[in-house]
Design a protein around this motif. Structure first.
Motif, PDB file in Angstrom:
ATOM      1  N   LYS A 153      -4.714  -9.558   8.956  1.00  0.00           N
ATOM      2  CA  LYS A 153      -6.134  -9.197   8.971  1.00  0.00           C
ATOM      3  C   LYS A 153      -6.361  -7.810   8.366  1.00  0.00           C
ATOM      4  N   ILE A 154      -5.292  -7.001   8.299  1.00  0.00           N
ATOM      5  CA  ILE A 154      -5.397  -5.682   7.658  1.00  0.00           C
ATOM      6  C   ILE A 154      -4.509  -5.625   6.414  1.00  0.00           C
ATOM      7  N   ASP A 155      -4.341  -6.745   5.769  1.00  0.00           N
ATOM      8  CA  ASP A 155      -3.556  -6.834   4.534  1.00  0.00           C
ATOM      9  C   ASP A 155      -4.046  -5.776   3.540  1.00  0.00           C
ATOM     10  N   PRO A 156      -3.143  -4.967   2.968  1.00  0.00           N
ATOM     11  CA  PRO A 156      -3.574  -3.919   2.035  1.00  0.00           C
ATOM     12  C   PRO A 156      -4.314  -4.455   0.812  1.00  0.00           C
ATOM     13  N   ILE A 157      -3.924  -5.624   0.339  1.00  0.00           N
ATOM     14  CA  ILE A 157      -4.605  -6.197  -0.829  1.00  0.00           C
ATOM     15  C   ILE A 157      -6.034  -6.585  -0.462  1.00  0.00           C
ATOM     16  N   THR A 158      -6.200  -7.193   0.705  1.00  0.00           N
ATOM     17  CA  THR A 158      -7.529  -7.566   1.170  1.00  0.00           C
ATOM     18  C   THR A 158      -8.399  -6.335   1.387  1.00  0.00           C
TER      19      THR A 158
ATOM     20  N   LYS B 246       3.511   3.639   8.765  1.00  0.00           N
ATOM     21  CA  LYS B 246       3.432   2.530   9.720  1.00  0.00           C
ATOM     22  C   LYS B 246       2.886   1.306   8.982  1.00  0.00           C
ATOM     23  N   THR B 247       3.781   0.385   8.701  1.00  0.00           N
ATOM     24  CA  THR B 247       3.450  -0.763   7.861  1.00  0.00           C
ATOM     25  C   THR B 247       3.966  -2.041   8.520  1.00  0.00           C
ATOM     26  N   TYR B 248       3.967  -3.137   7.770  1.00  0.00           N
ATOM     27  CA  TYR B 248       4.387  -4.420   8.345  1.00  0.00           C
ATOM     28  C   TYR B 248       4.804  -5.342   7.213  1.00  0.00           C
ATOM     29  N   ARG B 249       5.888  -6.081   7.432  1.00  0.00           N
ATOM     30  CA  ARG B 249       6.289  -7.072   6.431  1.00  0.00           C
ATOM     31  C   ARG B 249       5.960  -8.458   6.958  1.00  0.00           C
ATOM     32  N   TYR B 250       5.369  -9.267   6.087  1.00  0.00           N
ATOM     33  CA  TYR B 250       4.940 -10.603   6.497  1.00  0.00           C
ATOM     34  C   TYR B 250       6.080 -11.609   6.488  1.00  0.00           C
ATOM     35  N   ARG B 251       7.071 -11.367   5.662  1.00  0.00           N
ATOM     36  CA  ARG B 251       8.237 -12.250   5.618  1.00  0.00           C
ATOM     37  C   ARG B 251       9.360 -11.637   6.448  1.00  0.00           C
ATOM     38  N   GLY B 252      10.433 -12.364   6.606  1.00  0.00           N
ATOM     39  CA  GLY B 252      11.555 -11.875   7.391  1.00  0.00           C
ATOM     40  C   GLY B 252      12.279 -10.736   6.711  1.00  0.00           C
TER      41      GLY B 252
ATOM     42  N   ASP C  87      -1.018   5.749   8.035  1.00  0.00           N
ATOM     43  CA  ASP C  87      -1.403   4.338   7.995  1.00  0.00           C
ATOM     44  C   ASP C  87      -0.873   3.730   6.702  1.00  0.00           C
ATOM     45  N   GLY C  88       0.245   3.050   6.800  1.00  0.00           N
ATOM     46  CA  GLY C  88       0.901   2.493   5.620  1.00  0.00           C
ATOM     47  C   GLY C  88       0.294   1.205   5.103  1.00  0.00           C
ATOM     48  N   MET C  89      -0.803   0.770   5.700  1.00  0.00           N
ATOM     49  CA  MET C  89      -1.497  -0.428   5.214  1.00  0.00           C
ATOM     50  C   MET C  89      -2.701  -0.063   4.350  1.00  0.00           C
ATOM     51  N   ASN C  90      -2.974   1.235   4.220  1.00  0.00           N
ATOM     52  CA  ASN C  90      -4.135   1.715   3.475  1.00  0.00           C
ATOM     53  C   ASN C  90      -3.673   2.648   2.361  1.00  0.00           C
ATOM     54  N   PRO C  91      -3.831   2.269   1.090  1.00  0.00           N
ATOM     55  CA  PRO C  91      -3.327   3.101  -0.005  1.00  0.00           C
ATOM     56  C   PRO C  91      -3.997   4.464  -0.107  1.00  0.00           C
TER      57      PRO C  91
ATOM     58  N   ALA D  65       0.825  -1.217   0.000  1.00  0.00           N
ATOM     59  CA  ALA D  65       0.000   0.000   0.000  1.00  0.00           C
ATOM     60  C   ALA D  65       0.855   1.262   0.000  1.00  0.00           C
ATOM     61  N   VAL D  66       2.059   1.186   0.576  1.00  0.00           N
ATOM     62  CA  VAL D  66       2.953   2.345   0.615  1.00  0.00           C
ATOM     63  C   VAL D  66       3.315   2.771  -0.804  1.00  0.00           C
ATOM     64  N   LEU D  67       3.578   1.794  -1.656  1.00  0.00           N
ATOM     65  CA  LEU D  67       3.932   2.084  -3.048  1.00  0.00           C
ATOM     66  C   LEU D  67       2.704   2.474  -3.860  1.00  0.00           C
ATOM     67  N   ALA D  68       1.625   1.725  -3.715  1.00  0.00           N
ATOM     68  CA  ALA D  68       0.414   1.993  -4.501  1.00  0.00           C
ATOM     69  C   ALA D  68      -0.105   3.403  -4.254  1.00  0.00           C
ATOM     70  N   GLY D  69      -0.158   3.812  -2.995  1.00  0.00           N
ATOM     71  CA  GLY D  69      -0.638   5.145  -2.667  1.00  0.00           C
ATOM     72  C   GLY D  69       0.273   6.235  -3.178  1.00  0.00           C
ATOM     73  N   ALA D  70       1.579   6.003  -3.102  1.00  0.00           N
ATOM     74  CA  ALA D  70       2.539   6.991  -3.581  1.00  0.00           C
ATOM     75  C   ALA D  70       2.434   7.195  -5.089  1.00  0.00           C
ATOM     76  N   LEU D  71       2.321   6.110  -5.817  1.00  0.00           N
ATOM     77  CA  LEU D  71       2.230   6.199  -7.277  1.00  0.00           C
ATOM     78  C   LEU D  71       0.993   6.983  -7.709  1.00  0.00           C
ATOM     79  N   HIS D  72      -0.087   6.877  -6.928  1.00  0.00           N
ATOM     80  CA  HIS D  72      -1.308   7.623  -7.242  1.00  0.00           C
ATOM     81  C   HIS D  72      -1.067   9.122  -7.135  1.00  0.00           C
TER      82      HIS D  72
END
Length: 332
Positions: free
Chosen positions: A264-269, A238-244, A208-212, A47-54
């Motif tokens: 549960k707050i996945d940006p794609i979902t 404020k975001t989160y990475r699911y992998r290491g 909120d870096g999980m919301n574009p 979402a950090v990238l998607a929102g920025a590109l907009h």
């Protein structure tokens, strides 16, 4: 801010899904040892990238980031096949197979890396912005770094100069909580990283870096400020990475339950839920998007695997050309 329409939501969904599936495939290729070295994935931070590109003007704005840098160039317009080829070390890659995972680069699309030195890109981003101001291009540079890099001294030097010269730059810390594997709470006596901007009287704040949509709103305001000539902004996504941190990270510093909670707050979902709630697409149309993404990712893999490795001669073709030493002519 540009209106967030049905078309924008559908583009966000398809783009973010492509970025996620592209990197999921990279993880599989890494396990097969087809991608070597380090591999830092962006899963959860899309979402950090998607929102920025907009908010950006891709005809003149620039972007620079650290080594978690595979999907940003794709968003900026680089052919994902070339990005995949670079990760596999093939000559058809963005850097002819010599940059690899941590150094994707495209001058054509104004994406300036991909930097392996933690925080090294922060002053470089300020320098790109200085060039835009000097040559009056009207462009703005998005300078990304992680919460670990926010502890680098170069950040303060760059912030000071950017404010002094009112550079057209937006500094963005992607705070995914753990840097390379150490909680933000253990690296400083404060956890609100955005407050570092206060010491320079730089406009700053959390996002909120999980919301574009939230990202796009904050980025639009910051970019407009920079383009007006009013100087930089510092945003903490404020975001989160699911992998290491990288594929070699055992993730002993956090629990699986914590990761599942953030999913549960996945940006794609979140974007897909809006599409369904607003009837922006039917189930068949959503399935068609999913299938397009699946096909494109496989095309990227096929292209990369079928491409050749760079010839040995290329090692000599990318060093500087010396007039009084004509025996190794520069070819690139």
């Amino acid at each position: 801010m540009k209106e967030v329409t049905k078309e924008v939501y559908l583009k966000w969904y398809e783009d973010m899904l492509l970025w996620r599936k592209f990197e999921d495939k990279l993880a599989a290729l890494y396990i097969q040892q087809k991608v070597r070295g380090f591999l830092h994935l962006y899963n959860g931070q899309e979402a950090v990238l998607a929102g920025a590109l907009h908010a950006m003007d891709l005809t003149k704005d620039k972007m620079i980031t650290a080594y978690r840098n595979h999907v940003q160039p794709i968003g900026m317009g680089v052919d994902p096949k070339r990005v995949m080829a670079e990760l596999l070390g093939k000559v058809t890659g963005t850097s002819k197979g010599m940059g690899g995972s941590m150094h994707i680069f495209s001058k054509e699309h104004r994406f300036y890396g991909g930097h392996g030195i933690v925080g090294g890109q922060i002053p470089v981003g300020a320098g790109l912005a200085f060039a835009d101001k000097y040559f009056e291009t009207g462009g703005v540079t998005m300078t990304y770094f992680g919460d670990g890099a926010a502890r680098q001294g170069s950040l303060h030097e760059a912030f000071n100069m950017a404010m002094l010269w009112k550079l057209p730059v937006v500094f963005i810390v992607e705070n995914n909580g753990y840097a390379m594997g150490t909680s933000v709470e253990r690296t400083a006596n404060h956890t609100d990283i955005w407050k570092l901007g206060l010491g320079y009287e730089m406009p700053c704040g959390p996002v909120d870096g999980m919301n574009p949509v939230k990202v796009a709103e904050a980025m639009t305001e910051a970019i407009d400020r920079a383009r007006r000539g009013d100087g930089p902004t510092f945003l903490e996504m404020k975001t989160y990475r699911y992998r290491g941190h990288s594929m070699s990270d055992a993730q002993l510093y956090r629990s699986k339950e914590e990761v599942e909670e953030y999913k549960k707050i996945d940006p794609i979902t979140q974007v897909l839920d809006v599409i369904k709630d607003q009837n922006y697409a039917t189930e068949e149309e959503i399935d068609a998007i999913d299938q397009r993404v699946k096909v494109l990712v496989q095309e990227c893999v096929d292209f990369a695997e079928e491409s050749e490795y760079p010839p040995i001669q290329q090692l000599y073709d990318v060093v500087y050309e010396q007039e009084n030493y004509p025996f190794l002519p520069h070819k690139l």
